[in-house]
Motif scaffolding. Structure first.
Motif, PDB file in Angstrom:
ATOM      1  N   THR A 114       0.862  -1.195   0.098  1.00 51.79           N
ATOM      2  CA  THR A 114      -0.035   0.066   0.025  1.00 51.79           C
ATOM      3  C   THR A 114       0.852   1.150  -0.149  1.00 51.79           C
ATOM      4  O   THR A 114       2.018   1.231   0.611  1.00 51.79           O
ATOM      5  CB  THR A 114      -1.086   0.043   1.299  1.00 51.79           C
ATOM      6  OG1 THR A 114      -0.243  -0.277   2.443  1.00 51.79           O
ATOM      7  CG2 THR A 114      -2.008  -0.984   1.188  1.00 51.79           C
ATOM      8  N   GLY A 115       0.583   2.441  -0.729  1.00 53.87           N
ATOM      9  CA  GLY A 115       1.305   3.544  -0.696  1.00 53.87           C
ATOM     10  C   GLY A 115       2.575   3.452  -1.361  1.00 53.87           C
ATOM     11  O   GLY A 115       3.386   4.272  -1.384  1.00 53.87           O
ATOM     12  N   GLY A 116       2.556   2.546  -2.401  1.00 51.87           N
ATOM     13  CA  GLY A 116       3.638   2.656  -3.285  1.00 51.87           C
ATOM     14  C   GLY A 116       4.995   1.735  -2.979  1.00 51.87           C
ATOM     15  O   GLY A 116       5.067   1.577  -1.578  1.00 51.87           O
ATOM     16  N   LEU A 117       5.689   1.513  -3.824  1.00 51.30           N
ATOM     17  CA  LEU A 117       7.072   0.746  -3.308  1.00 51.30           C
ATOM     18  C   LEU A 117       7.965   1.532  -2.545  1.00 51.30           C
ATOM     19  O   LEU A 117       7.883   2.718  -2.855  1.00 51.30           O
ATOM     20  CB  LEU A 117       7.839   0.236  -4.688  1.00 51.30           C
ATOM     21  CG  LEU A 117       7.007  -0.759  -5.447  1.00 51.30           C
ATOM     22  CD1 LEU A 117       7.923  -0.827  -6.971  1.00 51.30           C
ATOM     23  CD2 LEU A 117       6.703  -1.911  -4.878  1.00 51.30           C
ATOM     24  N   ARG A 118       8.950   0.998  -1.785  1.00 55.60           N
ATOM     25  CA  ARG A 118       9.937   1.630  -0.902  1.00 55.60           C
ATOM     26  C   ARG A 118      11.236   0.772  -1.146  1.00 55.60           C
ATOM     27  O   ARG A 118      11.428  -0.021  -1.614  1.00 55.60           O
ATOM     28  CB  ARG A 118       9.514   1.721   0.706  1.00 55.60           C
ATOM     29  CG  ARG A 118       8.236   2.502   0.740  1.00 55.60           C
ATOM     30  CD  ARG A 118       7.886   2.423   2.345  1.00 55.60           C
ATOM     31  NE  ARG A 118       7.321   0.980   2.548  1.00 55.60           N
ATOM     32  CZ  ARG A 118       6.072   0.794   2.489  1.00 55.60           C
ATOM     33  NH1 ARG A 118       5.332   1.396   1.776  1.00 55.60           N
ATOM     34  NH2 ARG A 118       5.507  -0.544   2.747  1.00 55.60           N
ATOM     35  N   GLY A 151      -1.977   1.070  -6.980  1.00 55.69           N
ATOM     36  CA  GLY A 151      -2.983   1.168  -5.949  1.00 55.69           C
ATOM     37  C   GLY A 151      -3.746  -0.055  -6.383  1.00 55.69           C
ATOM     38  O   GLY A 151      -4.621   0.013  -7.219  1.00 55.69           O
ATOM     39  N   VAL A 152      -3.906  -1.201  -5.697  1.00 54.79           N
ATOM     40  CA  VAL A 152      -4.456  -2.385  -6.315  1.00 54.79           C
ATOM     41  C   VAL A 152      -6.023  -2.101  -6.230  1.00 54.79           C
ATOM     42  O   VAL A 152      -6.688  -2.675  -6.872  1.00 54.79           O
ATOM     43  CB  VAL A 152      -4.090  -3.634  -5.296  1.00 54.79           C
ATOM     44  CG1 VAL A 152      -4.658  -4.796  -5.675  1.00 54.79           C
ATOM     45  CG2 VAL A 152      -2.494  -3.867  -5.463  1.00 54.79           C
ATOM     46  N   ASP A 153      -6.422  -1.578  -5.050  1.00 53.71           N
ATOM     47  CA  ASP A 153      -7.798  -1.358  -5.031  1.00 53.71           C
ATOM     48  C   ASP A 153      -8.486  -0.107  -5.620  1.00 53.71           C
ATOM     49  O   ASP A 153      -9.630   0.047  -5.785  1.00 53.71           O
ATOM     50  CB  ASP A 153      -8.250  -1.025  -3.445  1.00 53.71           C
ATOM     51  CG  ASP A 153      -7.863  -2.608  -2.827  1.00 53.71           C
ATOM     52  OD1 ASP A 153      -8.075  -3.694  -3.320  1.00 53.71           O
ATOM     53  OD2 ASP A 153      -7.386  -2.550  -1.589  1.00 53.71           O
ATOM     54  N   ASP A 154      -7.718   0.925  -5.769  1.00 51.31           N
ATOM     55  CA  ASP A 154      -8.355   2.131  -6.363  1.00 51.31           C
ATOM     56  C   ASP A 154      -7.585   2.839  -7.623  1.00 51.31           C
ATOM     57  O   ASP A 154      -8.169   3.715  -8.238  1.00 51.31           O
ATOM     58  CB  ASP A 154      -8.104   3.336  -5.292  1.00 51.31           C
ATOM     59  CG  ASP A 154      -6.582   3.535  -4.790  1.00 51.31           C
ATOM     60  OD1 ASP A 154      -5.593   3.044  -5.566  1.00 51.31           O
ATOM     61  OD2 ASP A 154      -6.590   4.351  -3.826  1.00 51.31           O
ATOM     62  N   GLY A 155      -6.555   2.200  -8.193  1.00 52.59           N
ATOM     63  CA  GLY A 155      -6.116   2.429  -9.539  1.00 52.59           C
ATOM     64  C   GLY A 155      -4.896   3.495  -9.235  1.00 52.59           C
ATOM     65  O   GLY A 155      -4.737   4.543 -10.360  1.00 52.59           O
ATOM     66  N   ALA A 156      -4.418   3.935  -8.086  1.00 53.35           N
ATOM     67  CA  ALA A 156      -3.662   5.026  -7.914  1.00 53.35           C
ATOM     68  C   ALA A 156      -2.087   4.775  -8.429  1.00 53.35           C
ATOM     69  O   ALA A 156      -1.883   3.496  -8.377  1.00 53.35           O
ATOM     70  CB  ALA A 156      -3.644   5.469  -6.358  1.00 53.35           C
ATOM     71  N   PRO A 158       0.834   5.699  -6.734  1.00 46.19           N
ATOM     72  CA  PRO A 158       1.577   6.503  -5.825  1.00 46.19           C
ATOM     73  C   PRO A 158       3.173   6.811  -5.949  1.00 46.19           C
ATOM     74  O   PRO A 158       3.896   7.418  -5.119  1.00 46.19           O
ATOM     75  CB  PRO A 158       1.188   5.837  -4.541  1.00 46.19           C
ATOM     76  CG  PRO A 158       1.119   4.435  -4.896  1.00 46.19           C
ATOM     77  CD  PRO A 158       0.460   4.546  -6.189  1.00 46.19           C
ATOM     78  N   GLY A 159       3.802   5.894  -6.861  1.00 43.75           N
ATOM     79  CA  GLY A 159       5.017   5.899  -6.833  1.00 43.75           C
ATOM     80  C   GLY A 159       5.605   5.314  -8.213  1.00 43.75           C
ATOM     81  O   GLY A 159       4.640   5.449  -9.168  1.00 43.75           O
TER      82      GLY A 159
END
Ligand SMILES: NC(=O)C1=CN([C@@H]2O[C@H](COP(=O)(O)OP(=O)(O)OC[C@H]3O[C@@H](n4cnc5c(N)ncnc54)[C@H](OP(=O)(O)O)[C@@H]3O)[C@@H](O)[C@H]2O)[C@@H](O)CC1
Ligand SMILES: Nc1ncnc2c1ncn2[C@@H]1O[C@H](COP(=O)(O)OP(=O)(O)O)[C@@H](O)[C@H]1O
Length: 503
Positions: A114-118, A151-156, A158-159
């Motif tokens: 969640t929130g992109g790769l780090r 974003g698996v659930d929302d298509g975002a 994030p990174g």
């Protein structure tokens, strides 16, 4: 795991055959993270190595899945542990392996992120993307389950994400593969059947297929006459935009039993020149289209719009487009289908006190469409390269926490469809479809969302047919619609043994 890994392996084999004409001797890079997604990548890498493929496995985690690692042992795949390498060394390893590769497999991360790769994963994905883009002949990218980091659930988005040509996804297409902006990174989506029973779940996102649309499309019967097939009323066009009236009625006329046109004399003459089948003047209708080519400051035309809204809302399905959007009452039923583009949706949300720019809608189109549904109770079709349709959730069926239902994400068109008047054509197609299924929609309002998605599919297919890979104008799209519907409704050709038609 065996089914998933085998599906990935076969997708790579297919890509290698297409690109090189063979499999053995191909060059494949597999990016592997921790977890099951990485495990699928490792087993697929082992299988590819057994087929004589030159495989580089680059691991971004210090703990790749043990079973997958064991499967690699004794084979020819080269394992390059990037997590332990110095950053500069790791980046060089990525560039050296990816540049000459035929296929890159992204098995870095799946649905757990969640929130992109780090960390290392983010760095490696960014470096791979750069290397893919810089390659003289860029490798085919195959993503395992999802492109890592979406974003698996929302298509975002994030990174950093490595855009895929093919995504081999397990069990069901995740919402992020269908929803913008991430959908453009998914490429062609291949769903691997894992034998899951998904019938009792309401999906957060879905995409109608040709077969779905064929099931939804109203087909005339022997007992039908023009009125029983559905009459569509169209309030469109103005002295400023007469063309919108021509486009909406031209698209609708072949699909509906009849089209009644309401608008100024000048536009009516153009409509009749283009489509003498259209009947000018008001009368009983089974659905309305209101607003294409109506300026939101055009008092005379807005009077016609308000009259149609007063007559139609709650009685028959109503497509509310362009200038009519701001004339809408505060709450309506899902049988009203709003068809804004991003700019119009921004204006609507702002008018309802939620200051929103076009850029805000483009950054979170799903959220903006859902907000519009929550505010109005309407079904909302948000036009774009991926057209989204969402309505209120069905009574008794669990939906999103904001009371909205499944988001249909249709990406059936072509970028050539970004042309003036294309939306007016869509309004005509949708209006005619709703007129044909009017009684069903009024009896079961959630059907409006599926029909709107079906109209978007037909509109997109018609654009592809009209384009054939080149430029088009909106009227070409309208003209291509009947052929597209005919193709969708044609029974599939079934061949018997030996490839012959059964007798
Ligand atoms: N043949 C017909 O009859 C046709 C009739 N049509 C009918 O026209 C009506 C208006 O619908 P629409 O979507 O075009 O207008 P609308 O949402 O108000 O957007 C205006 C925004 O666009 C922007 N903008 C303008 N020029 C720009 C530029 N060069 N480059 C970049 N931006 C530019 C402008 O931005 P601004 O200049 O203010 O910064 C403003 O924000 C509608 O009823 C429709 O049905 C259309 O379907 C076409 C075919
Ligand atoms: N890049 C694109 N790829 C595919 N379809 C697109 C693209 N851009 C726009 N469209 C489609 O073209 C139509 C444009 O509608 P709209 O913005 O209302 O234009 P207009 O008001 O000129 O008719 C919509 O159906 C939209 O989904």
């Amino acid at each position: 795991m065996a089914t998933a890994a085998r599906a990935v392996e076969l997708a790579v084999v297919h890509a290698l055959r297409e690109r090189t004409g063979g499999v053995a001797g191909g060059r494949v890079v597999v990016l592997v993270g921790a977890g099951n997604n990485g495990g699928d990548g490792l087993y697929a890498a082992a299988g590819l190595a057994r087929r004589g493929v030159g495989v580089h496995v680059l691991t971004t985690s210090e703990h790749p899945q043990a079973g997958g690692l064991a499967a690699l042992r004794g084979g020819t795949a080269r394992l390059v542990p990037l997590a332990q390498a110095w950053p500069a060394q790791a980046l060089r390893a990525v560039a050296d392996a990816v540049g000459p590769a035929d296929v890159v497999v992204d098995a870095v991360a799946g649905t757990g992120v969640t929130g992109g790769l780090r960390g290392v994963a983010a760095t490696v994905v960014a470096a791979t993307r750069e290397a893919v883009e810089a390659a003289p002949r860029p490798p085919v990218v195959v993503a395992v389950d999802v492109p890592s980091g979406i974003g698996v659930d929302d298509g975002a988005l994030p990174g950093d994400v490595l855009p895929a040509d093919v995504t081999v996804t397990m069990g069901v297409a995740k919402p992020g593969l269908l929803l913008p902006p991430a959908t453009v990174c998914a490429g062609r989506v291949e769903v691997v059947d894992l034998g899951l029973d998904l019938t009792r779940r309401t999906p957060a996102a879905a995409r109608l297929t040709d077969a779905d649309v064929a099931d939804l499309w109203p087909v005339p019967h022997r007992e039908d006459h023009k009125y029983s097939r559905g009459v569509l009323g169209v309030v469109a066009g103005s002295d400023r935009y007469p063309g919108a009236a021509v486009l909406a009625t031209s698209a609708a006329a072949p699909l509906a039993g009849m089209v009644r046109y309401v608008g100024p004399d000048g536009a009516a003459r153009h409509v009749l020149d283009a489509r003498p089948e259209v009947v000018v003047g008001s009368g009983r209708v089974q659905a309305w289209v209101v607003g294409p080519g109506v300026g939101d400051d055009d008092t005379a035309r807005l009077r016609d719009v308000r009259r149609a809204l007063a007559e139609g809302l709650g009685t028959v399905p109503v497509v509310v487009d362009a200038g009519a959007l701001l004339a809408l009452p505060e709450r309506v039923a899902p049988t009203a289908v709003l068809t804004p583009h991003a700019g119009e949706l921004a204006r609507l949300l702002s008018a309802w006190g939620r200051s929103t720019s076009r850029a805000d809608v483009e950054a979170d189109p799903v959220g903006a469409a859902r907000r519009a549904v929550s505010f109005t109770g309407a079904t909302v079709l948000l036009k774009g390269a991926t057209t989204l349709v969402v309505g209120p959730s069905e009574e008794g069926v669990a939906g999103s926490s904001d009371g909205t239902g499944t988001v249909y994400a249709q990406a059936d068109g072509t970028d050539w469809l970004a042309t003036a008047g294309a939306g007016d054509v869509l309004a005509g197609v949708l209006g005619a479809l709703l007129a044909g299924r009017s009684a069903d929609v009024m009896a079961h309002p959630p059907l409006a969302a599926r029909l709107a998605a079906a109209a978007a599919l037909v509109h997109g297919r018609a654009a592809r047919a009209a384009s054939a890979g080149g430029p088009l104008v909106a009227l070409d799209v309208a003209r291509a619609v009947p052929g597209v519907v005919a193709t969708l409704l044609a029974p599939p050709l079934r061949t018997g043994p030996g490839g012959r038609m059964p007798g």
